[in-house]
Write a protein that holds these residues in place. Structure first.
Motif, PDB file in Angstrom:
ATOM      1  N   LYS A  61       3.917   8.869  13.629  1.00 54.56           N
ATOM      2  CA  LYS A  61       3.360   9.714  12.570  1.00 54.56           C
ATOM      3  C   LYS A  61       2.636   8.877  11.532  1.00 54.56           C
ATOM      4  N   MET A  62       3.185   7.727  11.190  1.00 55.65           N
ATOM      5  CA  MET A  62       2.543   6.852  10.212  1.00 55.65           C
ATOM      6  C   MET A  62       1.194   6.350  10.730  1.00 55.65           C
ATOM      7  N   ILE A  63       1.163   5.961  11.986  1.00 55.10           N
ATOM      8  CA  ILE A  63      -0.087   5.494  12.590  1.00 55.10           C
ATOM      9  C   ILE A  63      -1.123   6.613  12.569  1.00 55.10           C
ATOM     10  N   GLY A  64      -0.684   7.839  12.873  1.00 52.79           N
ATOM     11  CA  GLY A  64      -1.585   8.983  12.844  1.00 52.79           C
ATOM     12  C   GLY A  64      -2.171   9.246  11.477  1.00 52.79           C
ATOM     13  N   SER A  65      -1.479   8.812  10.435  1.00 55.46           N
ATOM     14  CA  SER A  65      -1.943   9.002   9.065  1.00 55.46           C
ATOM     15  C   SER A  65      -2.718   7.811   8.531  1.00 55.46           C
ATOM     16  N   GLY A  66      -2.884   6.775   9.353  1.00 54.24           N
ATOM     17  CA  GLY A  66      -3.720   5.648   8.934  1.00 54.24           C
ATOM     18  C   GLY A  66      -2.990   4.357   8.671  1.00 54.24           C
ATOM     19  N   PHE A  67      -1.691   4.328   8.818  1.00 52.65           N
ATOM     20  CA  PHE A  67      -0.962   3.072   8.629  1.00 52.65           C
ATOM     21  C   PHE A  67      -1.239   2.126   9.801  1.00 52.65           C
ATOM     22  N   ASN A  68      -1.330   0.838   9.492  1.00 53.31           N
ATOM     23  CA  ASN A  68      -1.539  -0.196  10.518  1.00 53.31           C
ATOM     24  C   ASN A  68      -2.898  -0.032  11.217  1.00 53.31           C
ATOM     25  N   ALA A  69      -3.868   0.536  10.496  1.00 59.74           N
ATOM     26  CA  ALA A  69      -5.155   0.867  11.113  1.00 59.74           C
ATOM     27  C   ALA A  69      -6.023  -0.352  11.348  1.00 59.74           C
ATOM     28  N   GLY A  70      -5.914  -1.362  10.477  1.00 56.07           N
ATOM     29  CA  GLY A  70      -6.819  -2.501  10.576  1.00 56.07           C
ATOM     30  C   GLY A  70      -6.701  -3.239  11.897  1.00 56.07           C
ATOM     31  N   GLY A  71      -7.791  -3.257  12.656  1.00 54.66           N
ATOM     32  CA  GLY A  71      -7.822  -3.987  13.914  1.00 54.66           C
ATOM     33  C   GLY A  71      -7.105  -3.308  15.063  1.00 54.66           C
ATOM     34  N   ARG A  72      -6.514  -2.131  14.812  1.00 55.44           N
ATOM     35  CA  ARG A  72      -5.728  -1.494  15.869  1.00 55.44           C
ATOM     36  C   ARG A  72      -6.604  -1.070  17.047  1.00 55.44           C
ATOM     37  N   ALA A  73      -7.789  -0.548  16.762  1.00 53.68           N
ATOM     38  CA  ALA A  73      -8.674  -0.126  17.848  1.00 53.68           C
ATOM     39  C   ALA A  73      -9.029  -1.299  18.751  1.00 53.68           C
ATOM     40  N   GLU A  74      -9.309  -2.439  18.138  1.00 56.88           N
ATOM     41  CA  GLU A  74      -9.628  -3.640  18.925  1.00 56.88           C
ATOM     42  C   GLU A  74      -8.436  -4.067  19.774  1.00 56.88           C
ATOM     43  N   ARG A  75      -7.236  -3.989  19.190  1.00 60.69           N
ATOM     44  CA  ARG A  75      -6.043  -4.396  19.932  1.00 60.69           C
ATOM     45  C   ARG A  75      -5.829  -3.484  21.140  1.00 60.69           C
ATOM     46  N   GLY A 126       0.802  -1.216   0.000  1.00 57.46           N
ATOM     47  CA  GLY A 126       0.000   0.000   0.000  1.00 57.46           C
ATOM     48  C   GLY A 126       0.830   1.258   0.000  1.00 57.46           C
ATOM     49  N   THR A 127       0.152   2.361  -0.300  1.00 56.22           N
ATOM     50  CA  THR A 127       0.758   3.683  -0.292  1.00 56.22           C
ATOM     51  C   THR A 127      -0.239   4.676   0.286  1.00 56.22           C
ATOM     52  N   ILE A 128       0.225   5.531   1.160  1.00 54.22           N
ATOM     53  CA  ILE A 128      -0.575   6.652   1.657  1.00 54.22           C
ATOM     54  C   ILE A 128       0.231   7.916   1.390  1.00 54.22           C
ATOM     55  N   ILE A 164       3.854   7.164   2.858  1.00 53.63           N
ATOM     56  CA  ILE A 164       4.129   5.875   3.484  1.00 53.63           C
ATOM     57  C   ILE A 164       3.948   4.816   2.406  1.00 53.63           C
ATOM     58  N   LYS A 165       4.946   3.977   2.230  1.00 52.46           N
ATOM     59  CA  LYS A 165       4.860   2.866   1.269  1.00 52.46           C
ATOM     60  C   LYS A 165       5.305   1.599   1.970  1.00 52.46           C
ATOM     61  N   TRP A 166       4.594   0.516   1.724  1.00 54.43           N
ATOM     62  CA  TRP A 166       5.006  -0.740   2.331  1.00 54.43           C
ATOM     63  C   TRP A 166       4.662  -1.919   1.434  1.00 54.43           C
TER      64      TRP A 166
END
Length: 316
Positions: A101-115, A18-20, A31-33
Motif C-alpha cells: 500500500k505504501m508503494i502504491g502511494s509513492g513511497f520508495n518511488a525513486g529508482g524503483r522503475a529502473e530496478r 519524509g511524510t506522505i 506514511i512517515k519515515w
C-alpha cells in the motif's frame, strides 16, 4: 466520490526523511519515515532501517510502526484495526500488505522503475502499474515502457490505458506522441490512444494529438469517426475548425466522410465560419449528388445573405 488531499515533505518521496498524507472524508493514510529505508528484493519486508530511524504507516485505524535502535535492530508494533499482531506469519503478512500500500502511494518511488526493469523487464513494469494509485508516480514506468519497441499491440494498449487517471494532460500528450504510426496500425493501440485523448481535460492537448494523428496516419473509418466525435465536443469552434480543415485536406477521404465534415460545418456558430469552411470543402470534396445535397443543406443554415451567397456560388 472521494476527494484526496496529498501532502509531501522532503524533496522527493524517497528522501531520508519524509511524510506522505492522503485523506478524504472517510479515509486517512499517512506514511512517515526517517533514514534510508531498504526493502527486501520482493518488497514484502523491511531489509534495514539505519540506527535511530523509523518507518510508520497508518491506514484509518490500522498501524504499522517499525523502529530501529542504535544497533540497527528493528522492532515492530502492528495493529490491524482490531488486534495487536505479533511478528508471526499473520504479522508478516500484515507488514507485506502495508508495504504494498505504501508503494502504491509513492513511497520508495525513486529508482524503483529502473530496478524493476532490470530485474523483470517490461513485463514487470506492466505488472507494477495497476498497483500505483497516486497521480504521476507512474510516469517513470511509462517512460521506460514507451521507450521499449518490443511491446505487442495488446501490451501497449494496456500501458496506454494506465495513463487515464495517473498522468497529467501535458504528460499524456508527450507520451502519446511517442507512439509510432506503425504501432497505431494495431486497432487495440489506436482505440486506446483515442480513448485517452477523449478523456483529456484541456482541448489544446486534444487538438495537438488529433492533428498529429491526422498528419501521420492513414485514417480507418473507425478512427475517422472517433476523431469527428471527439472534435464535436470541443468547447471552441476555432478548435473544431482546425481539425475539420485538416481532415478536408487529407487525401482519400470517402464521400460519406466528406458528408460528415459538411454536416459539422453547418453546425458552426458564426455564419462566416460556416461559409469559409464550406467553400474550402467544396474545393476538396468529390462532386457527387450526395455531397451536393449535404452541402446545400449546410449552406441553408447560414443566415447572412452575403455569406450564404459566397458558399452557394462555388457549387453552382
Amino acid at each position: 466520490q472521494a476527494y484526496f488531499s496529498i501532502s509531501r515533505h522532503g524533496k522527493h518521496s524517497d528522501d531520508n526523511d519524509g511524510t506522505i498524507t492522503i485523506s478524504s472524508s472517510d479515509y486517512y493514510e499517512q506514511i512517515k519515515w526517517s533514514g534510508k529505508i531498504e526493502l527486501s528484493d520482493d518488497e514484502n519486508s523491511i531489509r534495514s532501517i539505519p540506527p535511530g530511524g523509523y518507518l510508520k504507516f497508518r491506514e484509518n485505524d490500522a498501524r504499522m510502526n517499525a523502529e530501529s535502535n542504535l544497533k540497527g535492530e528493528i522492532t515492530y508494533q502492528l495493529y490491524d484495526g482490531h488486534n495487536n499482531l505479533p511478528l508471526n506469519d499473520s504479522g508478516k503478512r500484515f507488514i507485506s500488505a502495508s508495504i504494498k500500500k505504501m508503494i502504491g502511494s509513492g513511497f520508495n518511488a525513486g529508482g524503483r522503475a529502473e530496478r524493476i526493469n532490470k530485474k523483470a523487464g517490461y513485463h514487470g513494469l506492466i505488472a507494477a502499474l495497476p498497483n500505483l494509485k497516486m497521480e504521476n508516480i507512474k510516469t517513470p514506468y511509462l517512460d521506460l515502457l514507451f521507450s521499449n519497441d518490443s511491446l505487442r499491440g495488446d501490451e501497449l494498449s494496456i500501458v496506454i490505458r494506465q495513463m487515464a487517471n495517473a498522468v497529467n494532460d501535458a504528460d499524456k500528450e508527450n507520451l502519446l506522441k511517442r507512439i509510432t504510426t506503425a504501432q497505431r496500425k494495431d486497432s487495440l493501440v489506436s482505440i486506446a490512444y483515442l480513448d485517452i485523448v477523449a478523456g483529456i481535460n484541456a482541448d489544446i492537448q486534444k487538438v495537438n494529438l488529433l492533428s498529429h494523428l491526422i498528419e501521420t496516419d492513414s485514417l480507418s473509418g473507425e478512427v475517422f469517426n472517433r476523431i469527428m466525435d471527439i472534435t464535436a465536443h470541443f468547447n471552441a469552434d476555432i478548435d473544431k475548425q482546425h481539425i475539420y480543415y485538416q481532415l478536408a485536406d487529407k487525401k482519400d477521404l470517402s464521400e460519406g466522410q466528406f458528408v460528415q465534415i459538411i454536416d459539422a460545418a453547418g453546425k458552426q456558430h458564426a455564419d462566416i465560419d460556416k461559409s469559409n469552411l464550406l467553400i474550402h470543402l467544396a474545393q476538396k470534396m468529390p462532386r457527387t449528388e450526395k455531397t451536393r445535397v449535404a452541402y446545400l443543406a449546410a449552406a441553408k443554415k447560414i443566415n447572412s445573405d452575403a455569406d450564404y451567397g459566397r458558399a452557394v456560388k462555388i457549387v453552382e
